[in-house]
Design a protein around this motif. Structure first.
Motif, mmCIF file in Angstrom:
data_model
loop_
_atom_site.group_PDB
_atom_site.id
_atom_site.type_symbol
_atom_site.label_atom_id
_atom_site.label_comp_id
_atom_site.label_asym_id
_atom_site.label_seq_id
_atom_site.Cartn_x
_atom_site.Cartn_y
_atom_site.Cartn_z
ATOM 1 N N ASP A 294 92.805 46.700 45.544
ATOM 2 C CA ASP A 294 91.645 46.236 46.310
ATOM 3 C C ASP A 294 92.037 45.099 47.240
ATOM 4 N N LEU A 295 93.092 44.432 46.860
ATOM 5 C CA LEU A 295 93.432 43.172 47.521
ATOM 6 C C LEU A 295 94.951 43.024 47.480
ATOM 7 N N ALA A 296 95.546 42.573 48.594
ATOM 8 C CA ALA A 296 96.986 42.284 48.568
ATOM 9 C C ALA A 296 97.176 40.822 48.169
ATOM 10 N N SER A 297 98.209 40.558 47.408
ATOM 11 C CA SER A 297 98.518 39.151 47.134
ATOM 12 C C SER A 297 100.018 38.989 47.005
ATOM 13 N N TRP A 298 100.467 37.779 47.261
ATOM 14 C CA TRP A 298 101.914 37.529 47.196
ATOM 15 C C TRP A 298 102.192 36.134 46.693
ATOM 16 N N ASP A 299 103.464 35.893 46.373
ATOM 17 C CA ASP A 299 103.892 34.618 45.818
ATOM 18 C C ASP A 299 104.728 33.885 46.862
ATOM 19 N N ASP A 300 104.238 32.747 47.283
ATOM 20 C CA ASP A 300 104.801 32.038 48.438
ATOM 21 C C ASP A 300 105.626 30.844 47.977
ATOM 22 N N TYR A 301 106.931 30.997 48.018
ATOM 23 C CA TYR A 301 107.836 29.911 47.614
ATOM 24 C C TYR A 301 108.771 29.566 48.764
ATOM 25 N N VAL A 302 108.959 28.284 49.017
ATOM 26 C CA VAL A 302 109.922 27.855 50.027
ATOM 27 C C VAL A 302 111.320 27.817 49.410
ATOM 28 N N GLY A 303 111.397 27.415 48.137
ATOM 29 C CA GLY A 303 112.710 27.236 47.510
ATOM 30 C C GLY A 303 113.356 25.973 48.034
ATOM 31 N N GLU A 304 114.613 26.073 48.432
ATOM 32 C CA GLU A 304 115.304 24.886 48.956
ATOM 33 C C GLU A 304 114.823 24.572 50.374
ATOM 34 N N GLY A 305 114.757 23.293 50.695
ATOM 35 C CA GLY A 305 114.408 22.907 52.056
ATOM 36 C C GLY A 305 112.909 22.724 52.218
ATOM 37 N N HIS A 306 112.453 23.039 53.426
ATOM 38 C CA HIS A 306 111.066 22.734 53.759
ATOM 39 C C HIS A 306 110.360 23.941 54.344
ATOM 40 N N LEU A 307 109.068 23.780 54.488
ATOM 41 C CA LEU A 307 108.251 24.870 55.020
ATOM 42 C C LEU A 307 108.750 25.237 56.416
ATOM 43 N N HIS A 308 109.062 26.493 56.591
ATOM 44 C CA HIS A 308 109.443 26.990 57.911
ATOM 45 C C HIS A 308 108.204 27.694 58.451
ATOM 46 N N PRO A 309 107.460 27.005 59.338
ATOM 47 C CA PRO A 309 106.138 27.543 59.678
ATOM 48 C C PRO A 309 106.166 28.959 60.230
ATOM 49 N N TYR A 310 107.183 29.281 61.032
ATOM 50 C CA TYR A 310 107.200 30.631 61.614
ATOM 51 C C TYR A 310 107.544 31.674 60.551
#
Ligand code: GAL
Length: 698
Positions: A294-310
């Protein structure tokens, strides 16, 4: 004997009537359900890891942090069914009731990612076998075989129990199947299934042999039972079909549980699964898996470093593309992880920026992984919101702020979604085909996609990433960076899009392969070459960058170069290679042709960032795509979500300096009190959610 079994049957009937009526009592108990907020902040909570007397304190802290949803249960099988057929669900019921008292809703994760020890001990055939033939052992997770019938039967039973008990629980708003499907199995039984699957698909061995060109290296099969599972660099046709089989097998693994839930659960409870995102994991086709959800979902991890906005923003756009609607982030790192080479923390404020980026790109919920680290187990060092002492960690107040802001912005964001005029096509067939034979280690498809994404995002501020066979009518511009596999059906679909006025840009390596991962007999872009009026004469992996020149001036191209030849008189050359290896010199690198009411262009190389920006500007202008908002300072990300005439803009300052953003008309910033403003001032990591005054709905 017969009398006994009749007696037993009667008993069983009585028991199930009891169970059903008990379930009915639960289902029809006076509902004290908490309303579902349009934006949800949440966390993964593992009550089974803690004494019950602790739960209340945890839930009170969650409530104070504005957490409105907890995901529970996805690793709790040994507590839910400590011995085969003995179901202990009361503790979960108590946890849900406790959460309810703290206005926290529940998503139940089915526990099939980590089978209990009794299960794998009694049924060792349920353990997966890796590509080297080694059977997994107990002690980790994901040690099960996704295709094993016994495992599926046992999964169905526990899921059925959960659905019977909680399928009408007003505080349970949804279900997550398993947890991050990952590894396939290479056991003999799975191999037999693959062979049957192939038989159904190809009907005859002649057809399979022909499409896979098995005459090559004497690979011809004379019996279906000779066909191996693809575990390494075998035949590309075998590889591609194995990936299709893996996708179908995960899908049926999931279907097994969906059916068990749907039989008993309220249709209002959604069903999803949390797919891993790091590196755009490509074990199976995420579009296919999402079809049954019904819904897509995902797991959002940056890991090492920082958020890469693009990079992160593109991944959100891709997840939104799985079902072409809003989605959830089922896990997000609260500061840091424990599995990267260096597990640095996000900077202060960055966790908030990351959460709002998700919302900007179409998430309706963000859940942190995890509330509190277990005192033992493999993830003791992972980022969490409270510490081993049970008290708030420094990140707690930032999470609290996010929750407060979600509540403030919920009224205006309710029912909104990003709407784009531009789409990037990304298909798993092409991903697998290129990854299997990169030809140069430097051809990184994800990077090539981002080379397009970045300027597209800057110039249009709203980009969809979708499957190539998705409906395309809403898009003014469609780009396909590495659409390696183009079957006749796909070619027809793309041709129709252009014929009716669409602007299609094909990137390097497009149209080289057919649907069996065999070389197309027409040169690239294969079945679309005639429509383009040009074709690729050869491809070259580059050691060094080469000069190119065209209507946007000079620049450099690298990694991959395809010179084009022209076969229709009105084809326009936009870029050509300059002198380099002799083969490229003077030949077109990018061409465009009018076709039907639209245009089709081919860019056969990877341009430097500045030239790519110019090329994308040309694409955007030619297709008359308007930016979602308009000019913003560098390092500021703007996202638009809309509902009817309401437009909501989310601004995030990813830069290191404060910025001022003039607004075209006075707008309300929903995150702060006060009258509408004509400009926004944002500190580094600053966020604003604005809309015109007319869209104030409460
Ligand atoms: C995810 C997984 C979680 C947890 C997390 C740690 O991939 O779904 O259970 O292990 O990683 O970052």
């Amino acid at each position: 004997m017969r009398k006994w079994s009749r007696h037993r049957r009667a008993l069983a009937l009585f028991a199930s009537v009891l169970l059903l009526s008990w379930n009915f009592c639960v289902a029809s108990k006076p509902s004290s359900a908490n309303p579902v907020p349009p934006l949800l902040l949440g966390a993964a909570w593992y009550p089974e890891q803690w004494p019950e007397r602790r739960w209340n304190r945890d839930l009170a802290l969650m409530e104070a942090a504005n957490i409105r949803v907890a995901r529970i249960g996805e690793f709790a099988w040994s507590r839910l069914e400590p011995a085969e057929g003995q179901y202990h669900l009361d503790w979960m019921e108590r946890a849900i009731r406790d959460a309810e008292r703290h206005h926290i809703l529940i998503v139940i994760g089915t526990p099939t990612d980590a089978p209990p020890a009794w299960l794998t001990q009694k049924y060792p055939e349920t353990l997966r076998v890796d590509a080297q033939g080694i059977r997994a052992q107990h002690g980790g997770r994901r040690q099960f075989s996704y295709s094993n019938p016994k495992y599926r039967e046992l999964s169905r039973r526990i899921v059925r129990q959960l659905a019977l008990r909680f399928g009408h629980d007003p505080d349970v708003i949804g279900w997550q199947i398993g947890n991050e499907y990952t590894d396939e199995s290479f056991d003999a039984e799975t191999q037999r299934m693959f062979q049957q699957w192939l038989q159904q698909r190809y009907k005859t061995l002649d057809a399979l042999n022909a499409n896979w060109t098995t005459a090559y290296w004497s690979q011809m099969y004379t019996n279906w039972n000779q066909i191996p599972l693809s575990a390494g660099p075998e035949n590309p046709g075998l590889m591609l079909e194995h990936r299709h089989f893996v996708s179908d097998t995960w899908r049926s693994f999931q279907r097994n549980q969906i059916d068990a839930i749907r039989q008993y659960a309220d249709p209002q409870q959604f069903i999803t699964t949390n797919l891993g995102g790091l590196g755009w994991s490509a074990n199976f086709d995420h579009y296919k898996i999402s079809e049954d959800l019904d819904l897509a979902s995902w797991d959002d991890y940056v890991g090492e470093g920082h958020l890469h906005p693009y990079r992160n923003g593109a991944m959100h756009d891709f997840v939104r593309g799985w079902k072409r609607k809003n989605f959830w982030v089922m896990e997000m790192q609260p500061g840091s992880v424990n599995w990267a080479p260096v597990n640095n923390s996000l900077d202060k404020g960055e966790t908030r920026a990351m959460a709002w980026e998700a919302i900007g790109h179409g998430a309706d919920a963000v859940l942190y992984w995890q509330w509190r680290d277990a005192l033992n187990g493999q993830e003791e060092y992972h980022g969490a919101i409270v510490g081993p002492d049970g008290g708030p960690l420094p990140i707690y107040s930032e999470i609290q702020q996010i929750g407060r802001e979600f509540a403030l912005a919920a009224p205006v964001l309710q029912g909104t979604r990003p709407v784009s005029q531009v789409a990037i096509l990304y298909t798993y067939d092409s991903r697998w085909a290129i990854d299997f034979q990169r030809h140069t280690r430097d051809y990184d498809q994800l990077q090539v996609l981002l080379d397009y994404y970045r300027p597209l995002r800057d110039l249009t501020q709203s980009v969809d990433i979708i499957s190539a066979d998705a409906p395309l009518d809403q898009y003014k511009l469609v780009v396909a960076p590495s659409l390696n596999v183009i079957s006749q059906d796909l070619a027809n679909h793309l041709r129709n899009y252009v014929r009716h006025g669409g602007h299609l840009v094909l990137g390097p390596r497009s149209g080289m392969k057919n649907g069996y991962d065999a070389l197309n007999i027409e040169r690239q872009p294969g079945p679309l070459a005639a429509d383009l009026g040009g074709r690729v004469s050869q491809y070259y992996a580059l050691e060094n960058s080469v000069p190119v020149r065209g209507i946007w001036g000079q620049g450099r191209a690298s990694i991959w170069a395809e010179p084009l030849s022209i076969h229709a008189k009105d084809v326009r050359v936009l870029l050509s290679y300059e002198k380099s290896n002799g083969w490229l010199d003077g030949h077109p690198a990018m061409v465009v042709q009018n076709f039907g009411k639209g245009k089709i262009a081919y860019l056969g190389t990877i341009l430097d960032a500045s030239l790519m920006h110019d090329a994308v500007q040309w694409m955007v202008a030619g297709a008359h795509v308007r930016p979602a908002f308009g000019a913003v300072p560098a390092n500021v990300e703007v996202c638009r979500r809309e509902r009817g005439n309401t437009q909501v803009f989310i601004f995030i300052n990813h830069g290191e300096l404060p910025v001022t953003i003039p607004l075209p008309s006075p707008m309300r910033n929903w995150l702060v009190a006060g009258p509408p403003v004509e400009a926004l001032y944002l500190d580094p990591e600053g966020v604003a959610v604005v809309s015109e005054q007319a869209s104030v709905t409460h």
